[in-house]
Design a protein around this motif. Structure first.
Motif, PDB file in Angstrom:
ATOM      1  N   TYR A 198       0.820  -1.208   0.000  1.00 19.12           N
ATOM      2  CA  TYR A 198       0.000   0.000   0.000  1.00 19.12           C
ATOM      3  C   TYR A 198       0.854   1.259   0.000  1.00 19.12           C
ATOM      4  CZ  TYR A 198      -4.325  -2.578   0.961  1.00 19.12           C
ATOM      5  OH  TYR A 198      -5.413  -3.388   0.880  1.00 19.12           O
ATOM      6  N   ALA A 202      -4.078   6.721   0.030  1.00 15.52           N
ATOM      7  CA  ALA A 202      -3.740   7.442  -1.206  1.00 15.52           C
ATOM      8  C   ALA A 202      -4.293   8.870  -1.182  1.00 15.52           C
ATOM      9  CB  ALA A 202      -4.258   6.681  -2.421  1.00 15.52           C
ATOM     10  N   SER A 208       0.816   3.088 -11.929  1.00 12.64           N
ATOM     11  CA  SER A 208      -0.365   3.251 -11.061  1.00 12.64           C
ATOM     12  C   SER A 208      -1.568   2.447 -11.524  1.00 12.64           C
ATOM     13  CB  SER A 208      -0.789   4.715 -11.010  1.00 12.64           C
ATOM     14  OG  SER A 208       0.200   5.470 -10.441  1.00 12.64           O
ATOM     15  N   ILE A 235       0.825   7.375  -6.653  1.00 13.16           N
ATOM     16  CA  ILE A 235      -0.230   8.374  -6.878  1.00 13.16           C
ATOM     17  C   ILE A 235       0.285   9.774  -6.493  1.00 13.16           C
ATOM     18  CG2 ILE A 235      -2.495   9.177  -6.001  1.00 13.16           C
ATOM     19  CD1 ILE A 235      -2.828   6.845  -7.912  1.00 13.16           C
ATOM     20  N   ALA A 259      -4.480  -4.367  -9.425  1.00 11.88           N
ATOM     21  CA  ALA A 259      -3.932  -5.415  -8.551  1.00 11.88           C
ATOM     22  C   ALA A 259      -4.364  -5.191  -7.093  1.00 11.88           C
ATOM     23  CB  ALA A 259      -2.412  -5.429  -8.663  1.00 11.88           C
ATOM     24  N   GLY A 260      -4.959  -4.036  -6.814  1.00 14.61           N
ATOM     25  CA  GLY A 260      -5.487  -3.748  -5.468  1.00 14.61           C
ATOM     26  C   GLY A 260      -4.481  -3.150  -4.501  1.00 14.61           C
ATOM     27  N   TYR A 261      -3.478  -2.429  -5.018  1.00 14.95           N
ATOM     28  CA  TYR A 261      -2.468  -1.846  -4.130  1.00 14.95           C
ATOM     29  C   TYR A 261      -2.692  -0.355  -3.861  1.00 14.95           C
ATOM     30  CZ  TYR A 261      -0.243  -6.269  -5.043  1.00 14.95           C
ATOM     31  OH  TYR A 261      -0.001  -7.615  -5.163  1.00 14.95           O
ATOM     32  N   ILE A 262      -3.828   0.181  -4.345  1.00 15.08           N
ATOM     33  CA  ILE A 262      -4.155   1.573  -4.020  1.00 15.08           C
ATOM     34  C   ILE A 262      -5.202   1.525  -2.911  1.00 15.08           C
ATOM     35  CG2 ILE A 262      -4.973   3.809  -4.890  1.00 15.08           C
ATOM     36  CD1 ILE A 262      -2.570   2.948  -6.533  1.00 15.08           C
ATOM     37  N   GLN A 263      -4.810   1.965  -1.717  1.00 11.96           N
ATOM     38  CA  GLN A 263      -5.739   1.984  -0.584  1.00 11.96           C
ATOM     39  C   GLN A 263      -6.272   3.414  -0.496  1.00 11.96           C
ATOM     40  OE1 GLN A 263      -6.372   2.982   2.598  1.00 11.96           O
ATOM     41  NE2 GLN A 263      -7.338   1.220   3.565  1.00 11.96           N
ATOM     42  N   PHE A 264      -7.578   3.560  -0.675  1.00 11.80           N
ATOM     43  CA  PHE A 264      -8.174   4.889  -0.831  1.00 11.80           C
ATOM     44  C   PHE A 264      -7.835   5.863   0.302  1.00 11.80           C
ATOM     45  CE2 PHE A 264     -11.009   2.019  -3.197  1.00 11.80           C
ATOM     46  CZ  PHE A 264     -10.796   2.540  -4.457  1.00 11.80           C
ATOM     47  N   TYR A 316      -1.161  -1.061 -10.581  1.00 14.17           N
ATOM     48  CA  TYR A 316      -1.317  -1.153  -9.121  1.00 14.17           C
ATOM     49  C   TYR A 316      -2.799  -1.103  -8.743  1.00 14.17           C
ATOM     50  CZ  TYR A 316       3.553  -0.665  -7.564  1.00 14.17           C
ATOM     51  OH  TYR A 316       4.875  -0.882  -7.283  1.00 14.17           O
ATOM     52  N   TRP A 317      -3.546  -0.258  -9.473  1.00 11.71           N
ATOM     53  CA  TRP A 317      -4.974  -0.091  -9.168  1.00 11.71           C
ATOM     54  C   TRP A 317      -5.702  -1.439  -9.292  1.00 11.71           C
ATOM     55  CZ3 TRP A 317      -7.931   4.480  -8.182  1.00 11.71           C
ATOM     56  CH2 TRP A 317      -9.300   4.240  -8.065  1.00 11.71           C
TER      57      TRP A 317
END
Lengths: 135, 327
Positions: free
Chosen positions: B49, B238, B224, B56, B230-235, B227-228
């Motif tokens: 994360y 970020a 990015s 981002i 693949a689920g590596y952007i934690q809202f 990553y999105w």
């Protein structure tokens, strides 16, 4: 051949307004998240829990960009935050498209091809590669 | 009813982002190089994360500063776009490698690599800014074919500077690795991009740093999106870091202009080298090769970073004495 002044102004304007739009969306989204106490039905306490990356409920894998219009229509926090983040991701695409138009207009064949390759790479990263990552 | 616990956490991450933005801007390495160690070492954020949030934030800072530099005509969009052929490809491969590393629970490799990259980036960054214009070199066939000429108005010397780059192919090779590291570690790889344009392509430092800034956003956007999905952007993370790092980098840029004593930057280089060493120790501990207790690692990291920065400072002073007035 040097970069045209028009392209320089267009690129500068795109970057400036995209960042304003993006940050505005993120600020609106996070404000909604705190005011409503949830986003997309997920309680804020769980959204703030970032300790487990294996849990797909609270990260980007659970919120496809196609859900953004729906989220915006419902005035949902994740809709706005995702829009803000995708505006950021798409900013370079817009910059490259402007460059492509400029190089085509000035008949700069080499840089038309190079820009097209970069755009293809970005397209691959946004559309093709994720398909293989998620399947 | 506002959840004050979550709000406090958000504000703390935002403050971390601001700090990362300031340090990244003052050292010239960018917010991502500081944000990932800060989040992983002090906030307990998983590296998956942390790198996602960093990528981002990197786009946000790049877009913010590149807007000004392109308007002034210093950043060379054409050279930047041409070099992006390699960086975007590198970023795709880097992001895919990241996915493989994470799925195989080999995160310690990321910590080790991150530490090494920070420490090795400090050296060229410290030397950066000592000279403005490159030495004149014989132009090669790529100078003409890839239209590597440009000009900009230098406000400091009040004159128009004309330049022509060389060795486009070497720049592309270095840019591929810059992209690879960006996708793998969630950073802008500004130090490597500058090396590619300054050392390999013989471009003026101002053109190099500003064009690198412009390019960083495109490279980071490439990684990015992968990553999105693949689920590596934690809202939550970020959002806080994008705002924080952007604000921090703006403060950093303003401070850089106001700081009369440039030596103050060395404090931030010490912080950066501390983070680099601590990342290596965390990587060693996670790899289970050797278990370093956190407080011992902390002590060694501080000592090592102070010694390293003092040595670099002395080396710089010696080289300045040898080559005359460079600062």
């Amino acid at each position: 051949m040097e970069t045209s002044d028009k392209l320089t102004s267009v690129v500068s304007a795109i970057l400036k307004y995209a960042i304003i739009l993006s940050i505005a969306c993120i600020v609106i989204g996070t404000s909604l998240m705190f005011i409503n106490g949830n986003a997309n039905g997920i309680p804020i306490s769980q959204l703030a829990n970032y300790e487990n990356p294996k849990n797909p409920s609270y990260n980007s894998s659970s919120f496809s960009p196609v859900l953004i219009p729906q989220g915006l229509a419902h005035f949902d926090a994740l809709g706005f935050i995702s829009l803000g983040l995708w505006v950021l991701i798409f900013t370079p695409v817009t910059v490259l498209l402007s460059s492509l138009v400029d190089y085509m207009y000035t008949r700069n064949k080499l840089y038309t091809i190079l820009t097209f390759i970069v755009l293809f790479n970005l397209f691959a990263a946004i559309v093709i590669v994720p398909y293989f990552v998620t399947n | 009813m506002i959840d004050y616990g979550a709000l406090t956490e958000f504000l703390l991450i935002l403050a971390g982002g601001v700090a990362a933005g300031i340090i990244g801007s003052l050292t010239g390495l960018g917010g991502g190089s500081v944000l990932v160690p800060l989040l992983t070492l002090f906030y307990g954020v998983p590296i998956e994360y942390a790198t996602g949030a960093s990528l981002i934030s990197t786009i946000a800072t790049s877009a913010g500063s590149a807007s000004t530099y392109t308007k002034k005509g210093i950043a060379n969009i054409k050279i930047g776009v041409g070099l992006e052929v390699a960086t975007t490809l590198g970023a795709i491969i880097g992001a895919l490698t990241f996915e493989i590393v994470v799925t195989h629970n080999l995160q310690y490799i990321l910590y080790l690599l991150f530490g090494v990259v920070i420490l090795t980036s400090i050296i060229p960054t410290v030397k950066r800014g000592k000279y403005e214009y490159p030495e004149e070199k014989t132009l090669d066939f790529t100078s003409r074919i890839f239209q590597l000429s440009g000009k900009y108005y230098d406000e400091k010397s009040k004159k128009e500077v004309k330049y022509t780059g060389i060795r486009w192919w070497l720049g592309e090779i270095i840019m591929f690795f810059a992209g690879l590291l960006s996708g793998l570690l969630g950073i802008g790889s500004g130090a490597l991009k500058v090396l590619g344009m300054d050392w390999a392509m013989n471009l003026p430092m101002k053109v190099t740093t500003t064009t690198s800034n412009f390019m960083i956003g495109i490279t980071a956007a490439t990684g990015s999106s992968i990553y999105w999905y693949a689920g590596y952007i934690q809202f939550f993370l970020a959002s806080a870091t994008a705002i924080g790092v952007l604000v921090g980098s703006r403060i950093g840029s303003a401070l850089l202009l106001k700081i009369s004593n440039k030596e103050i930057r060395w404090i931030f280089f010490t912080v950066l080298s501390f983070l680099g060493v601590d990342m290596i120790f965390k990587g060693i501990t996670l790899s289970k090769i050797y278990n370093i207790p956190p407080f011992i690692g902390f002590g060694i990291a501080i000592t090592f970073s102070i010694i390293l920065v003092i040595l670099l400072f002395i080396k710089l002073l010696i080289s300045e004495g040898k080559y005359g007035n460079l600062r």
